[in-house]
Design a protein around this motif. Structure first.
Motif, PDB file in Angstrom:
ATOM      1  N   ILE A 291       0.838  -1.207   0.000  1.00 35.28           N
ATOM      2  CA  ILE A 291       0.000   0.000   0.000  1.00 35.28           C
ATOM      3  C   ILE A 291       0.870   1.254   0.000  1.00 35.28           C
ATOM      4  O   ILE A 291       0.596   2.223  -0.726  1.00 35.28           O
ATOM      5  N   ARG A 292       1.909   1.243   0.793  1.00 40.35           N
ATOM      6  CA  ARG A 292       2.783   2.405   0.882  1.00 40.35           C
ATOM      7  C   ARG A 292       3.477   2.666  -0.456  1.00 40.35           C
ATOM      8  O   ARG A 292       3.638   3.819  -0.862  1.00 40.35           O
ATOM      9  N   TYR A 293       3.886   1.601  -1.139  1.00 41.18           N
ATOM     10  CA  TYR A 293       4.562   1.766  -2.429  1.00 41.18           C
ATOM     11  C   TYR A 293       3.601   2.333  -3.478  1.00 41.18           C
ATOM     12  O   TYR A 293       3.945   3.266  -4.213  1.00 41.18           O
ATOM     13  N   ILE A 294       2.392   1.769  -3.549  1.00 39.98           N
ATOM     14  CA  ILE A 294       1.407   2.280  -4.509  1.00 39.98           C
ATOM     15  C   ILE A 294       1.117   3.750  -4.219  1.00 39.98           C
ATOM     16  O   ILE A 294       1.014   4.579  -5.130  1.00 39.98           O
ATOM     17  N   SER A 295       1.001   4.084  -2.938  1.00 37.70           N
ATOM     18  CA  SER A 295       0.743   5.463  -2.549  1.00 37.70           C
ATOM     19  C   SER A 295       1.875   6.388  -2.996  1.00 37.70           C
ATOM     20  O   SER A 295       1.624   7.484  -3.513  1.00 37.70           O
ATOM     21  N   LYS A 296       3.102   5.956  -2.817  1.00 38.41           N
ATOM     22  CA  LYS A 296       4.249   6.792  -3.172  1.00 38.41           C
ATOM     23  C   LYS A 296       4.323   7.068  -4.674  1.00 38.41           C
ATOM     24  O   LYS A 296       4.694   8.166  -5.092  1.00 38.41           O
ATOM     25  N   ILE A 297       3.985   6.071  -5.481  1.00 39.49           N
ATOM     26  CA  ILE A 297       4.116   6.244  -6.930  1.00 39.49           C
ATOM     27  C   ILE A 297       2.800   6.680  -7.571  1.00 39.49           C
ATOM     28  O   ILE A 297       2.697   6.728  -8.800  1.00 39.49           O
ATOM     29  N   SER A 298       1.791   7.014  -6.752  1.00 39.66           N
ATOM     30  CA  SER A 298       0.457   7.304  -7.285  1.00 39.66           C
ATOM     31  C   SER A 298       0.458   8.517  -8.225  1.00 39.66           C
ATOM     32  O   SER A 298      -0.293   8.544  -9.205  1.00 39.66           O
ATOM     33  N   TYR A 299       1.278   9.518  -7.932  1.00 40.22           N
ATOM     34  CA  TYR A 299       1.311  10.700  -8.801  1.00 40.22           C
ATOM     35  C   TYR A 299       1.880  10.342 -10.175  1.00 40.22           C
ATOM     36  O   TYR A 299       1.332  10.746 -11.214  1.00 40.22           O
ATOM     37  N   SER A 300       2.942   9.554 -10.181  1.00 39.12           N
ATOM     38  CA  SER A 300       3.488   9.085 -11.455  1.00 39.12           C
ATOM     39  C   SER A 300       2.485   8.193 -12.172  1.00 39.12           C
ATOM     40  O   SER A 300       2.329   8.273 -13.399  1.00 39.12           O
ATOM     41  N   LEU A 301       1.801   7.344 -11.421  1.00 42.08           N
ATOM     42  CA  LEU A 301       0.780   6.484 -12.026  1.00 42.08           C
ATOM     43  C   LEU A 301      -0.310   7.318 -12.683  1.00 42.08           C
ATOM     44  O   LEU A 301      -0.767   7.011 -13.789  1.00 42.08           O
ATOM     45  N   TYR A 302      -0.720   8.372 -11.997  1.00 36.42           N
ATOM     46  CA  TYR A 302      -1.795   9.206 -12.531  1.00 36.42           C
ATOM     47  C   TYR A 302      -1.386   9.858 -13.857  1.00 36.42           C
ATOM     48  O   TYR A 302      -2.160   9.870 -14.828  1.00 36.42           O
ATOM     49  N   LEU A 303      -0.183  10.396 -13.910  1.00 35.03           N
ATOM     50  CA  LEU A 303       0.253  11.104 -15.113  1.00 35.03           C
ATOM     51  C   LEU A 303       0.653  10.158 -16.249  1.00 35.03           C
ATOM     52  O   LEU A 303       0.566  10.535 -17.418  1.00 35.03           O
ATOM     53  N   LEU A 304       1.075   8.945 -15.899  1.00 31.81           N
ATOM     54  CA  LEU A 304       1.598   8.026 -16.908  1.00 31.81           C
ATOM     55  C   LEU A 304       0.587   7.031 -17.451  1.00 31.81           C
ATOM     56  O   LEU A 304       0.732   6.553 -18.574  1.00 31.81           O
ATOM     57  N   HIS A 305      -0.428   6.692 -16.667  1.00 28.49           N
ATOM     58  CA  HIS A 305      -1.264   5.561 -17.054  1.00 28.49           C
ATOM     59  C   HIS A 305      -2.018   5.810 -18.364  1.00 28.49           C
ATOM     60  O   HIS A 305      -2.215   4.886 -19.146  1.00 28.49           O
ATOM     61  N   ALA A 337       5.740   3.924 -13.748  1.00 35.65           N
ATOM     62  CA  ALA A 337       5.595   4.813 -12.597  1.00 35.65           C
ATOM     63  C   ALA A 337       6.705   4.580 -11.575  1.00 35.65           C
ATOM     64  O   ALA A 337       7.192   5.530 -10.953  1.00 35.65           O
ATOM     65  N   GLY A 338       7.099   3.323 -11.396  1.00 35.11           N
ATOM     66  CA  GLY A 338       8.197   3.027 -10.481  1.00 35.11           C
ATOM     67  C   GLY A 338       9.491   3.672 -10.926  1.00 35.11           C
ATOM     68  O   GLY A 338      10.239   4.235 -10.114  1.00 35.11           O
ATOM     69  N   ILE A 339       9.756   3.614 -12.227  1.00 34.89           N
ATOM     70  CA  ILE A 339      10.960   4.251 -12.783  1.00 34.89           C
ATOM     71  C   ILE A 339      10.875   5.767 -12.630  1.00 34.89           C
ATOM     72  O   ILE A 339      11.841   6.434 -12.246  1.00 34.89           O
ATOM     73  N   SER A 340       9.699   6.313 -12.937  1.00 34.14           N
ATOM     74  CA  SER A 340       9.491   7.758 -12.827  1.00 34.14           C
ATOM     75  C   SER A 340       9.703   8.234 -11.393  1.00 34.14           C
ATOM     76  O   SER A 340      10.358   9.258 -11.164  1.00 34.14           O
ATOM     77  N   TYR A 341       9.155   7.510 -10.440  1.00 34.65           N
ATOM     78  CA  TYR A 341       9.301   7.918  -9.044  1.00 34.65           C
ATOM     79  C   TYR A 341      10.761   7.871  -8.615  1.00 34.65           C
ATOM     80  O   TYR A 341      11.255   8.796  -7.945  1.00 34.65           O
ATOM     81  N   GLU A 345      10.786  11.854  -9.434  1.00 34.01           N
ATOM     82  CA  GLU A 345      10.114  12.362  -8.239  1.00 34.01           C
ATOM     83  C   GLU A 345      11.003  12.342  -6.999  1.00 34.01           C
ATOM     84  O   GLU A 345      11.128  13.348  -6.291  1.00 34.01           O
ATOM     85  N   LYS A 346      11.605  11.200  -6.720  1.00 33.48           N
ATOM     86  CA  LYS A 346      12.362  11.047  -5.483  1.00 33.48           C
ATOM     87  C   LYS A 346      13.536  12.020  -5.400  1.00 33.48           C
ATOM     88  O   LYS A 346      13.737  12.658  -4.347  1.00 33.48           O
ATOM     89  N   PRO A 347      14.350  12.183  -6.441  1.00 35.03           N
ATOM     90  CA  PRO A 347      15.442  13.170  -6.361  1.00 35.03           C
ATOM     91  C   PRO A 347      14.945  14.590  -6.094  1.00 35.03           C
ATOM     92  O   PRO A 347      15.574  15.343  -5.336  1.00 35.03           O
ATOM     93  N   VAL A 348      13.816  14.962  -6.718  1.00 38.04           N
ATOM     94  CA  VAL A 348      13.273  16.302  -6.500  1.00 38.04           C
ATOM     95  C   VAL A 348      12.761  16.439  -5.069  1.00 38.04           C
ATOM     96  O   VAL A 348      12.955  17.474  -4.420  1.00 38.04           O
ATOM     97  N   ILE A 349      12.113  15.404  -4.553  1.00 39.80           N
ATOM     98  CA  ILE A 349      11.626  15.424  -3.171  1.00 39.80           C
ATOM     99  C   ILE A 349      12.796  15.568  -2.201  1.00 39.80           C
ATOM    100  O   ILE A 349      12.731  16.349  -1.235  1.00 39.80           O
ATOM    101  N   ASN A 350      13.861  14.833  -2.451  1.00 43.62           N
ATOM    102  CA  ASN A 350      15.045  14.929  -1.588  1.00 43.62           C
ATOM    103  C   ASN A 350      15.642  16.332  -1.623  1.00 43.62           C
ATOM    104  O   ASN A 350      16.046  16.879  -0.582  1.00 43.62           O
TER     105      ASN A 350
END
Length: 359
Positions: A291-305, A337-341, A345-350
């Motif tokens: 659940i936590r993983y799906i939640s983390k990549i949800s923004y990428s999933l939304y834009l990519l799906h 989405a996993g690749i995108s995150y 996403e993750k580098p920008v968040i950091n």
């Protein structure tokens, strides 16, 4: 250490799955009520995202307006929101533009790309089919700016206003003003059931405000609200079901209600279930991780799906059975989405957390 609320991760994960399923349900189900089920799932998924966004930023805004240096903290708040949403959005905008140029250029020949950079592609008018899923980002980005600035202007008029009073007044302004705007606009716009007020940013800026309302109750009335979370859950689900019934009982013909009051009732119903989910716990480490993983990549999933969907719809893949396409859609979407995150996403968040700390 990152603070996460498991129940909110559940909502975010459920919301993205509903959105994705709504877009490809036709692959595996073409029954009499296929449109109803597909529309309802995707529609509720996006609305859940709106309320969750409001809940999360509401707590942040309470902290901002509880501080002594409101303007400095408000600037950091807006910058942090932009760093969370804009980089991936702009990258995906250009990818969609290239795809449109070479694969869908006739249907979207008149795309005004500059409007998408300013998030005004759907501010007053229904946007083209190009990058169609970005309509919800237009609502969110404008809310992230207009709502905090409204609060700041109130603070400037009276420095003695508490965070509780400022946010409460701000929420009431947004809830009543944009409901009134929908009521007035109904007489002037040629609204339909599907392409109605739902995707017009100016008329939906109250959607996230319902989440702010929930955040206010969490923070200032915590014990009372969470003591009644089961009652609120039952009430919210009951109102949600009845609200849907009012729309679909006459074969979607009640356009006035759907394009006006419906969204206010929907917002209150969804906000009512959040106290229950805020207290949900998970004892399974495997389920928690998923659940936590799906939640983390949800923004990428939304834009990519949707890009994955359009890819599978190319004539080259017409030989693939629909059921297999359904499976491939989810598989490729999660991989992308996993690749995108991981790499965007993750580098920008950091970077955001390192340079623009909340404290």
């Amino acid at each position: 250490m990152e603070k996460r609320v498991f129940g909110f991760d559940v909502i975010r994960s459920l919301a993205i799955i509903l959105v994705m399923a709504g877009h490809v349900l036709g692959y595996v189900y073409a029954g009499e009520y296929s449109f109803f089920i597909a529309f309802l799932s995707g529609f509720l998924g996006v609305e859940m995202f709106f309320i969750l966004s409001g809940v999360l930023i509401g707590q942040l805004l309470i902290e901002v307006f509880d501080s002594e240096h409101v303007w400095e903290h408000l600037k950091i708040f807006i910058i942090r929101r932009w760093l969370r949403t804009l980089p991936l959005y702009f990258i995906m905008l250009m990818i969609y533009w290239v795809g449109n140029k070479y694969f869908d250029s006739i249907e979207n020949a008149d795309v005004a790309l500059w409007k998408y950079f300013l998030f005004i592609q759907n501010f007053f008018h229904i946007q083209p089919t190009f990058f169609g899923i970005s309509w919800s980002l237009g609502i969110e980005e404008w809310f992230y700016v207009l709502f905090p600035l409204t609060l700041f202007l109130m603070k400037k008029t009276n420095q003695n206003f508490s965070a509780k009073r400022i946010l409460s007044i701000g929420v009431l302004i947004f809830l009543f003003y944009f409901l009134l705007m929908r009521i007035i606009a109904f007489s002037y716009y040629d609204f339909t059931f599907y392409e109605g007020v739902r995707k017009l940013a100016f008329f939906r800026l109250d959607a996230i405000a319902f989440g702010i309302l929930a955040a206010i109750t969490f923070h200032f009335y915590h014990e009372k609200i969470f003591a009644r979370r089961y009652a609120l859950l039952g009430m919210g689900m009951g109102v949600l079901i009845f609200n849907q019934y009012l729309i679909f009982r006459n074969n979607y013909s009640d356009l006035y209600y759907f394009n006006t009051v419906y969204y206010s009732v929907l917002g209150l119903a969804l906000a009512s279930v959040f106290p229950f989910f805020k207290e949900v716990k998970c004892s399974s480490s495997l389920f928690l991780t998923i659940i936590r993983y799906i939640s983390k990549i949800s923004y990428s999933l939304y834009l990519l799906h949707w890009l994955v969907f359009k890819f599978l719809e190319l004539p080259y893949f017409s030989f693939i059975p629909d059921v297999i396409k359904f499976i491939l859609f989810f598989l490729f979407s999660f991989i992308a989405a996993g690749i995108s995150y991981k790499y965007i996403e993750k580098p920008v968040i950091n970077y955001r957390n390192r340079v623009y700390r909340k404290d």
